[in-house]
Design a protein around this motif. Structure first.
Motif, short mmCIF file in Angstrom:
data_model
loop_
_atom_site.label_atom_id
_atom_site.label_comp_id
_atom_site.label_asym_id
_atom_site.label_seq_id
_atom_site.Cartn_x
_atom_site.Cartn_y
_atom_site.Cartn_z
N GLY A 147 3.97 11.09 -7.23
CA GLY A 147 3.72 10.22 -8.36
C GLY A 147 4.12 10.89 -9.65
N LYS B 21 0.38 10.23 -4.07
CA LYS B 21 -0.59 9.22 -4.49
C LYS B 21 -1.75 9.12 -3.52
CE LYS B 21 2.69 6.27 -4.67
NZ LYS B 21 3.44 5.01 -4.75
N ILE B 22 -1.47 9.30 -2.25
CA ILE B 22 -2.53 9.31 -1.24
C ILE B 22 -2.32 10.56 -0.39
CG2 ILE B 22 -3.47 8.18 0.79
CD1 ILE B 22 -2.84 5.55 -0.41
N ASN C 84 -7.00 11.52 4.44
CA ASN C 84 -7.05 10.14 3.98
C ASN C 84 -6.18 9.20 4.79
OD1 ASN C 84 -8.84 10.66 1.88
ND2 ASN C 84 -7.19 11.35 0.54
N ASP D 254 -6.87 -3.31 -1.05
CA ASP D 254 -6.89 -2.27 -2.07
C ASP D 254 -6.10 -1.05 -1.63
OD1 ASP D 254 -8.40 -3.84 -3.74
OD2 ASP D 254 -10.32 -2.96 -3.12
N TYR D 255 -6.20 -0.72 -0.35
CA TYR D 255 -5.44 0.42 0.18
C TYR D 255 -3.95 0.20 -0.03
CZ TYR D 255 -3.18 3.44 3.65
OH TYR D 255 -2.35 4.34 4.27
N TRP D 256 -3.45 -0.96 0.34
CA TRP D 256 -2.03 -1.22 0.23
C TRP D 256 -1.59 -1.32 -1.23
CZ3 TRP D 256 0.33 0.15 4.26
CH2 TRP D 256 -0.22 -0.05 5.54
N ARG D 257 -2.48 -1.83 -2.10
CA ARG D 257 -2.15 -1.85 -3.53
C ARG D 257 -1.95 -0.42 -4.05
NH1 ARG D 257 -2.68 -6.27 -6.65
NH2 ARG D 257 -3.43 -8.18 -5.65
N GLU D 258 -2.83 0.49 -3.60
CA GLU D 258 -2.69 1.88 -4.05
C GLU D 258 -1.43 2.51 -3.50
OE1 GLU D 258 -5.38 5.96 -4.30
OE2 GLU D 258 -6.12 4.21 -3.19
N VAL D 259 -1.13 2.20 -2.24
CA VAL D 259 0.08 2.75 -1.63
C VAL D 259 1.33 2.28 -2.38
CG1 VAL D 259 1.55 2.62 0.42
CG2 VAL D 259 -0.89 3.06 0.67
N ASP E 249 1.41 1.11 -5.40
CA ASP E 249 1.27 1.26 -6.84
C ASP E 249 1.31 -0.10 -7.54
OD1 ASP E 249 0.82 2.66 -9.14
OD2 ASP E 249 2.90 3.21 -9.48
N THR F 10 -1.12 -2.78 -9.30
CA THR F 10 -2.47 -2.96 -9.87
C THR F 10 -2.76 -4.42 -10.19
OG1 THR F 10 -1.61 -2.47 -12.07
CG2 THR F 10 -2.53 -0.63 -10.80
#
Length: 808
Positions: free
Chosen positions: A227, A233-234, A246, A291-296, A298, A300
């Motif tokens: 990132g 990021k994860i 994780n 939410d997991y896939w949104r974080e993966v 990026d 928001t």
């Protein structure tokens, strides 16, 4: 030049005491001491720096009939010396890499493979390797591969694959895209690009695999892409050598446009098509949290692009390589090497996965998060107490282990050591998947001697659901299906021998033989869908019966035959003592804790490090003192197991020798390597023919008994010589006129049926022809079963007369 033992020549790493001076002058001069020992090398490879000057060299010798010898050579400022390259070692062809800053790169293991690989790579590629082999991956300077796209072709063995995985992780940390070739399962173990191509594999196929690997290298997984701050990021992998902290799912592989992954929640392998993974429904089967896939990704705000996520999931599965179902490990205890090749013990109990390392605490790990090249899947639990909870950490004590040994000694064994050998089977069978050699045990004795009591009741109570239990009608196919990919002990009671069970029992004995050691071979079975399945069994067997169906040395040296004394030979005092001991054993069974299977399993899992060391000590001393390596494998495993029940210590050689001196080992050392042709003659002579015509009516007679009576000067008066000759002829056997030998019809159906219950049902004719005294007949002979070609064996080769020398 004097011959030396090249296996004892070792390179001396002088980098700790001397400075490596670069550039190294050329040509390379082999150090005098090394040259006097090994002569001129077969090949020398120069490792160069970016400017083309030499850093060091690697020389290789390949003496006939001996191990290859590889020595690194550097310059110390005065002379060429044999030495390691130290840290930050330059890659092979670093100068070419520097001159071709964006060229695709193929990474192989070893200089010889690097040279051979030049014949497979497309134009414009650079081939490289690192100095030092699989254990030196982290000592190489991988920074030289910056701005390149890389393809890794590992050696086709466990160390090679682990080295490939580690290289890929190192390159990923340096933002170098790479693809790891998944070597097809049809390739031989240990194969690399310097070896001859396997059958039906062409050079073009290898090149296509390399091109596919380069396409894979173009995919940088979002899950590990740095990132803005330069951190993932994860954190999928993390620094923990056992657990990916994780990781919510694990890409497993792909095959024929099907993608395989492990779902953390279900902890099993799922498969999906590309169409399925391009949808929200399909992706939420991988991980249900949006939410997991949104974080993966990026993301928001706004909608999630499920198609893009599906493409990333498929790319991850492709990076994992072709899906290999043979890498599934079932329930049981296993040795599992981490990415650095360090052993750790895995307990797969069905609903839990536990990991322990030497001198470390056991801990539970989610199935999908274990860092391993193997796949462990959630399945039916082996251990469940009445309240549905299991304490995996509590171990059986030394005192409880000693009680097991003492309880087994209450039985009246033919030899006192049999009790300890059975105790050793208990200790090793429960962790059989973690042992390189598995010894089986066969308890035998007459009716009422206590076989079922000890096997079914006592040992059954100690193993619970951990073991697989079978009775006499159980088939080999049924056992394979019950075991599947598990590593569990098999307890088989009432394995009696009769004409209906003989073939079935023979198949099970063959399964036992396959299960004894870890080999490259697998049992291959066809399926209803016309697809073959490779099957590797890692079980320890315990059988009981009145008779023992082992005749070959290969099986006798894999199986400890433990005999209970016949009760009809007991005196009155012994009978009373035996009854008292039976009561004590029954009392012991009644007092076994319900959680003993779990406690015993936990103990032996944590004791595996000392157990494996003790096995090697016992094996070495036994093999040396008894001059029989296979007996050492057999007894060493069991005796070390018995010791581990009441001690967690590593045994000393002196203590081991003292223990062995206390027993008589004659019955085990008398097992010799048996010639297969003589074993087959024993089978023929021992075969019982039913309803043979005699003067007292129809009776059962062994073939050897009939032959003996026809040759003996005072034959059995009950037998008709003419009828006896006719009976033998019906079964393809004919005594020659001089009575000095016997003709054997090789194509008589009745004799073929006799051979079906032997260990050589197919090809028995060739086995008999191995006998040095055997000769083939010039013409066909007439038997009562028809006309057949025949072979001749002198009567001295048949086991029906007293021998004056040992022919076996």
């Amino acid at each position: 030049m004097n011959k030396i033992d090249l296996t004892k020549v070792e390179a001396i790493d002088v980098t700790k005491t001397e400075t490596i001076v670069t550039p190294m002058p050329e040509p390379v001069v082999i150090p005098k001491g090394l040259h006097s020992q090994l002569g001129d090398p077969e090949a020398i490879w120069i490792y160069r720096m970016a400017d083309g000057s030499a850093f060091g060299a690697v020389a290789r010798w390949n003496p006939d009939g001996q191990r290859k010898q590889i020595r690194p050579i550097v310059w110390n400022g005065k002379e060429h010396v044999t030495s390691g390259f130290g840290d930050n070692r330059p890659l092979y062809n670093t100068d070419i890499l520097a001159a071709s800053p964006i060229a695709p790169v193929l990474i192989v293991e070893g200089e010889k493979a690097a040279i051979a690989a030049q014949g497979y790579v497309p134009d414009g590629w650079v081939v490289t390797t690192w100095q030092g082999g699989a254990n030196a991956v982290e000592k190489a300077d991988w920074a030289a591969l910056a701005d390149h796209k890389c393809v890794i072709w590992p050696d086709n063995d466990s160390p090679g694959m682990m080295a490939g995985d580690l290289i890929r992780k190192i390159l990923s940390s340096k933002s170098v895209p790479s693809g790891l070739i998944s070597v097809p399962p049809s390739f031989p173990d240990g194969w690399d690009l310097a070896d001859d191509l396997p059958p039906k594999v062409t050079k073009t196929m290898i090149t296509q695999l390399l091109k596919r690997g380069l396409r894979d290298a173009d995919i940088i997984q979002e899950l590990v892409k740095p990132g803005p701050e330069g951190e993932p990021k994860i954190d999928i992998e993390g620094s923990d050598p056992d657990v990916a902290g994780n990781r919510k799912w694990r890409p497993i592989g792909y095959d024929n446009q099907i993608y395989y992954y492990m779902n953390e929640k279900a902890q099993q392998i799922y498969k999906a098509t590309a169409v399925r993974l391009m949808s929200e429904t399909g992706i939420k089967e991988v991980v249900s949290s949006e939410d997991y896939w949104r974080e993966v990704m990026d993301v928001t705000k706004g909608k999630v692009n499920w198609v893009d996520i599906g493409a990333k999931v498929m790319d991850s599965c492709i990076d994992a390589g072709v899906y290999d179902p043979e890498r599934i490990r079932g329930r049981g205890v296993w040795i599992d090497k981490d990415s650095k090749g360090v052993d750790r013990v895995i307990l797969h109990s069905g609903d839990n996965l536990l990991v322990t390392r030497e001198n470390q605490q056991t801990r539970s790990v989610p199935f999908a998060r274990l860092k391993s090249r193997w796949y462990y899947l959630s399945s039916r639990p082996l251990l469940k107490s009445e309240d549905e909870s299991v304490d995996y950490m509590t171990q059986a004590t030394d005192e409880e282990g000693l009680e097991i040994r003492e309880a087994l000694k209450l039985l009246r064994w033919q030899s006192p050591v049999h009790a300890d050998l059975l105790a050793g089977w208990v200790a090793t069978a429960i962790v059989c998947g973690a042992l390189p050699w598995r010894t089986h045990a066969w308890v035998t004795g007459n009716q009422g001697s206590g076989k079922s009591l000890v096997v079914d009741k006592l040992i059954g109570a100690m193993f619970g659901k951990i073991a697989v239990y079978g009775l006499g009608a159980t088939t080999e196919a049924g056992l394979r299906q019950a075991i599947d990919s598990d590593a569990r002990p098999i307890i088989f009671d009432e394995v009696e021998d009769d004409k209906h069970n003989d073939a079935r029992r023979h198949a099970i004995i063959q399964l036992m033989r396959q299960s004894s050691s870890d080999t490259r071979g697998s049992i291959l079975k066809g399926g209803a869908n016309h697809e073959g399945k490779a099957f590797t069994i890692r079980s320890s067997f315990l059988l009981s019966s009145i008779g023992v169906g082992l005749t070959e040395a290969a099986d006798l040296t894999r199986t400890a035959v433990l005999t209970l004394k016949p009760t009809d030979s007991f005196s009155l005092t012994e009978m009373k003592e035996n009854e008292e001991n039976f009561k004590k054993i029954q009392n012991c069974i009644d007092n076994i804790r319900p959680d003993m299977p779990q406690r015993l399993l936990s103990r032996q899992m944590n004791n595996i490090w000392a157990l494996r060391k003790n096995i090697e000590t016992f094996k070495e001393i036994i093999a040396t003192s008894m001059a029989n390596r296979r007996v050492g494998d057999q007894l060493g495993t069991l005796l070390a197991g018995a010791y581990s029940l009441s001690s967690r210590n590593v045994i000393t050689r002196k203590a081991c020798e003292k223990y062995l001196e206390a027993y008589d080992w004659t019955e085990f050392t008398s097992v010799k390597t048996v010639r297969e042709d003589l074993a087959l003659l024993h089978h023929i002579c021992g075969y019982i023919l039913q309803r043979v015509e005699t003067r007292n009516g129809l009776q059962d007679r062994a073939i050897g008994e009939i032959i003996y009576n026809l040759l003996h000067p005072q034959p059995d008066p009950d037998m008709y010589p003419v009828k006896a000759i006719e009976t033998l002829s019906r079964y393809g056997l004919k005594i020659d006129d001089s009575k000095l030998g016997i003709w054997i019809g090789t194509n008589v159906e009745s004799l073929k049926k006799v051979m079906l219950s032997s260990n050589y049902a197919n090809g028995w004719q060739q086995v008999l022809k191995r006998n040095p005294a055997c000769k083939a007949g010039d013409n066909s002979l007439r038997f009562r079963g028809g006309v057949s070609r025949a072979i001749y064996l002198p009567i001295t080769e048949w086991p029906i007369i007293e021998r004056t020398s040992d022919n076996g």
